[in-house]
Design a protein around this motif. Structure first.
Motif, PDB file in Angstrom:
ATOM      1  N   ILE A  25       4.578  10.221  -6.959  1.00 17.94           N
ATOM      2  CA  ILE A  25       5.621  10.543  -7.940  1.00 17.94           C
ATOM      3  C   ILE A  25       5.003  10.823  -9.299  1.00 17.94           C
ATOM      4  O   ILE A  25       5.394  11.763  -9.997  1.00 17.94           O
ATOM      5  N   ASN A  26       4.012  10.032  -9.706  1.00 10.93           N
ATOM      6  CA  ASN A  26       3.377  10.235 -11.012  1.00 10.93           C
ATOM      7  C   ASN A  26       2.522  11.492 -11.067  1.00 10.93           C
ATOM      8  O   ASN A  26       2.180  11.963 -12.150  1.00 10.93           O
ATOM      9  N   SER A  27       2.161  12.045  -9.911  1.00  9.20           N
ATOM     10  CA  SER A  27       1.358  13.266  -9.914  1.00  9.20           C
ATOM     11  C   SER A  27       2.160  14.469 -10.421  1.00  9.20           C
ATOM     12  O   SER A  27       1.590  15.455 -10.858  1.00  9.20           O
ATOM     13  N   TYR A  28       3.485  14.385 -10.355  1.00  7.69           N
ATOM     14  CA  TYR A  28       4.334  15.449 -10.887  1.00  7.69           C
ATOM     15  C   TYR A  28       4.537  15.197 -12.376  1.00  7.69           C
ATOM     16  O   TYR A  28       5.036  14.167 -12.781  1.00  7.69           O
ATOM     17  N   GLY A  29       4.131  16.155 -13.210  1.00  2.00           N
ATOM     18  CA  GLY A  29       4.300  16.027 -14.650  1.00  2.00           C
ATOM     19  C   GLY A  29       5.726  16.347 -15.045  1.00  2.00           C
ATOM     20  O   GLY A  29       6.516  16.913 -14.283  1.00  2.00           O
ATOM     21  N   VAL A  30       6.050  15.982 -16.271  1.00  2.00           N
ATOM     22  CA  VAL A  30       7.361  16.305 -16.818  1.00  2.00           C
ATOM     23  C   VAL A  30       7.391  17.796 -17.118  1.00  2.00           C
ATOM     24  O   VAL A  30       6.481  18.328 -17.758  1.00  2.00           O
ATOM     25  N   ILE A  31       8.405  18.468 -16.648  1.00  2.00           N
ATOM     26  CA  ILE A  31       8.539  19.901 -16.882  1.00  2.00           C
ATOM     27  C   ILE A  31       9.092  20.087 -18.293  1.00  2.00           C
ATOM     28  O   ILE A  31      10.185  19.611 -18.604  1.00  2.00           O
ATOM     29  N   PRO A  32       8.336  20.755 -19.163  1.00  3.94           N
ATOM     30  CA  PRO A  32       8.819  20.923 -20.532  1.00  3.94           C
ATOM     31  C   PRO A  32      10.021  21.868 -20.581  1.00  3.94           C
ATOM     32  O   PRO A  32      10.111  22.816 -19.806  1.00  3.94           O
ATOM     33  N   LYS A  33      10.918  21.581 -21.541  1.00  2.00           N
ATOM     34  CA  LYS A  33      12.069  22.456 -21.736  1.00  2.00           C
ATOM     35  C   LYS A  33      11.611  23.724 -22.429  1.00  2.00           C
ATOM     36  O   LYS A  33      10.721  23.691 -23.281  1.00  2.00           O
ATOM     37  N   PRO A  34      12.203  24.855 -22.076  1.00  2.00           N
ATOM     38  CA  PRO A  34      11.803  26.100 -22.754  1.00  2.00           C
ATOM     39  C   PRO A  34      12.177  26.039 -24.232  1.00  2.00           C
ATOM     40  O   PRO A  34      13.227  25.513 -24.604  1.00  2.00           O
ATOM     41  N   THR A  35      11.308  26.562 -25.076  1.00  2.00           N
ATOM     42  CA  THR A  35      11.554  26.561 -26.512  1.00  2.00           C
ATOM     43  C   THR A  35      11.991  27.954 -26.945  1.00  2.00           C
ATOM     44  O   THR A  35      11.756  28.943 -26.253  1.00  2.00           O
ATOM     45  N   LYS A  36      12.624  27.999 -28.132  1.00  2.00           N
ATOM     46  CA  LYS A  36      13.017  29.283 -28.686  1.00  2.00           C
ATOM     47  C   LYS A  36      11.781  30.041 -29.125  1.00  2.00           C
ATOM     48  O   LYS A  36      10.818  29.462 -29.597  1.00  2.00           O
ATOM     49  N   GLU A  37      11.851  31.339 -28.989  1.00  2.00           N
ATOM     50  CA  GLU A  37      10.758  32.168 -29.454  1.00  2.00           C
ATOM     51  C   GLU A  37      10.919  32.367 -30.953  1.00  2.00           C
ATOM     52  O   GLU A  37      11.957  32.795 -31.440  1.00  2.00           O
ATOM     53  N   VAL A  38       9.892  32.027 -31.705  1.00  2.00           N
ATOM     54  CA  VAL A  38       9.930  32.123 -33.155  1.00  2.00           C
ATOM     55  C   VAL A  38       8.742  32.959 -33.614  1.00  2.00           C
ATOM     56  O   VAL A  38       7.622  32.754 -33.168  1.00  2.00           O
ATOM     57  N   SER A  39       8.995  33.901 -34.507  1.00  2.00           N
ATOM     58  CA  SER A  39       7.934  34.722 -35.086  1.00  2.00           C
ATOM     59  C   SER A  39       7.934  34.505 -36.589  1.00  2.00           C
ATOM     60  O   SER A  39       8.992  34.471 -37.214  1.00  2.00           O
ATOM     61  N   LEU A  40       6.769  34.365 -37.176  1.00  2.00           N
ATOM     62  CA  LEU A  40       6.633  34.209 -38.617  1.00  2.00           C
ATOM     63  C   LEU A  40       6.000  35.468 -39.183  1.00  2.00           C
ATOM     64  O   LEU A  40       4.992  35.950 -38.673  1.00  2.00           O
ATOM     65  N   LEU A  41       6.602  36.002 -40.244  1.00  2.00           N
ATOM     66  CA  LEU A  41       6.162  37.266 -40.817  1.00  2.00           C
ATOM     67  C   LEU A  41       6.003  37.124 -42.320  1.00  2.00           C
ATOM     68  O   LEU A  41       6.675  36.315 -42.951  1.00  2.00           O
ATOM     69  N   GLU A  42       5.156  37.954 -42.922  1.00  2.00           N
ATOM     70  CA  GLU A  42       5.018  38.006 -44.380  1.00  2.00           C
ATOM     71  C   GLU A  42       5.126  39.455 -44.815  1.00  2.00           C
ATOM     72  O   GLU A  42       4.687  40.357 -44.117  1.00  2.00           O
ATOM     73  N   PHE A  60       0.821  -1.203   0.000  1.00  2.00           N
ATOM     74  CA  PHE A  60       0.000   0.000   0.000  1.00  2.00           C
ATOM     75  C   PHE A  60       0.861   1.262   0.000  1.00  2.00           C
ATOM     76  O   PHE A  60       0.581   2.226  -0.720  1.00  2.00           O
ATOM     77  N   MET A  61       1.945   1.274   0.760  1.00  2.00           N
ATOM     78  CA  MET A  61       2.868   2.427   0.805  1.00  2.00           C
ATOM     79  C   MET A  61       3.555   2.608  -0.556  1.00  2.00           C
ATOM     80  O   MET A  61       3.740   3.739  -1.006  1.00  2.00           O
ATOM     81  N   ALA A  62       3.936   1.501  -1.194  1.00  2.00           N
ATOM     82  CA  ALA A  62       4.555   1.579  -2.516  1.00  2.00           C
ATOM     83  C   ALA A  62       3.564   2.154  -3.530  1.00  2.00           C
ATOM     84  O   ALA A  62       3.917   2.974  -4.387  1.00  2.00           O
ATOM     85  N   TYR A  63       2.306   1.724  -3.443  1.00  2.00           N
ATOM     86  CA  TYR A  63       1.262   2.239  -4.319  1.00  2.00           C
ATOM     87  C   TYR A  63       1.080   3.747  -4.121  1.00  2.00           C
ATOM     88  O   TYR A  63       1.024   4.517  -5.088  1.00  2.00           O
ATOM     89  N   LEU A  64       0.992   4.196  -2.888  1.00  2.00           N
ATOM     90  CA  LEU A  64       0.846   5.626  -2.600  1.00  2.00           C
ATOM     91  C   LEU A  64       2.069   6.418  -3.075  1.00  2.00           C
ATOM     92  O   LEU A  64       1.944   7.520  -3.620  1.00  2.00           O
ATOM     93  N   GLY A  65       3.268   5.872  -2.857  1.00  2.00           N
ATOM     94  CA  GLY A  65       4.492   6.535  -3.324  1.00  2.00           C
ATOM     95  C   GLY A  65       4.514   6.664  -4.838  1.00  2.00           C
ATOM     96  O   GLY A  65       4.899   7.704  -5.386  1.00  2.00           O
ATOM     97  N   ASN A  66       4.081   5.626  -5.539  1.00  2.00           N
ATOM     98  CA  ASN A  66       4.038   5.654  -7.007  1.00  2.00           C
ATOM     99  C   ASN A  66       3.034   6.704  -7.484  1.00  2.00           C
ATOM    100  O   ASN A  66       3.313   7.449  -8.427  1.00  2.00           O
ATOM    101  N   ARG A  67       1.863   6.790  -6.865  1.00  2.00           N
ATOM    102  CA  ARG A  67       0.862   7.787  -7.235  1.00  2.00           C
ATOM    103  C   ARG A  67       1.382   9.202  -6.985  1.00  2.00           C
ATOM    104  O   ARG A  67       1.148  10.118  -7.766  1.00  2.00           O
TER     105      ARG A  67
END
Length: 163
Positions: free
Chosen positions: A22-39, A13-20
């Motif tokens: 840990i999984n509650s924390y999402g993967v933190i996305p890496k920052p992306t470059k700022e890109v602008s498209l122009l015409e 039961f403790m292992a189950y709670l620990g797994n839940r």
């Protein structure tokens, strides 16, 4: 025996709670470059020799301080430079043009496939094949350099064809 089963169930039961937890924390996305498209883009570049350039493009993508353009037209007082694509760093004025690069001056037409640019210094250069036509004469070579003010074209390994 009952104690062992209860301790085992407690650990599971403790292992189950620990797994839940840990999984509650999402993967933190890496920052992306700022890109602008122009015409329909126009950019102005001021050179160190007083050369003023206007850079036009049908489409552009801006990443950090670099602008990547398509269907480029660079225009100064005496010179017009066109290419299919290229890039210019807006801070340094350095960049490149590629695919059907054509330089038009009152002296003639210069053609190559790729050009490295230093707009603030009024300079373009390359290692590829180059052709210069001034009406009656054609000069071909490999490796070249163009200074824009005053306009000077230097072609290495030049071969002149008189017509």
């Amino acid at each position: 025996m009952t104690k062992i089963i209860l301790v085992s169930l407690l650990l599971i039961f403790m292992a189950y709670l620990g797994n839940r937890w840990i999984n509650s924390y999402g993967v933190i996305p890496k920052p992306t470059k700022e890109v602008s498209l122009l015409e329909g883009v126009e950019v102005r570049v001021f050179g160190g020799k007083g050369e003023k350039w206007r850079v036009y493009g049908s489409r552009a993508r801006l990443e950090d301080n670099k602008i990547f353009m398509e269907d480029i037209l660079l225009q100064s007082e005496e010179t017009t430079l066109t290419a299919k694509s290229g890039s210019v760093d807006m801070d340094t004025g350095e960049g490149y043009l590629e695919k059907n690069v054509v330089l038009r001056t009152k002296e003639g037409v210069f053609k190559t496939d790729r050009a490295e640019l230093r707009l603030k210094e009024g300079l373009a250069y390359g290692d590829g094949k180059a052709v210069f036509e001034d009406g009656h004469n054609v000069v071909e070579g490999v490796g070249w350099r163009v200074e824009f003010k005053p306009t000077k074209v230097i072609i290495n390994q030049a071969k002149v064809k008189l017509q």
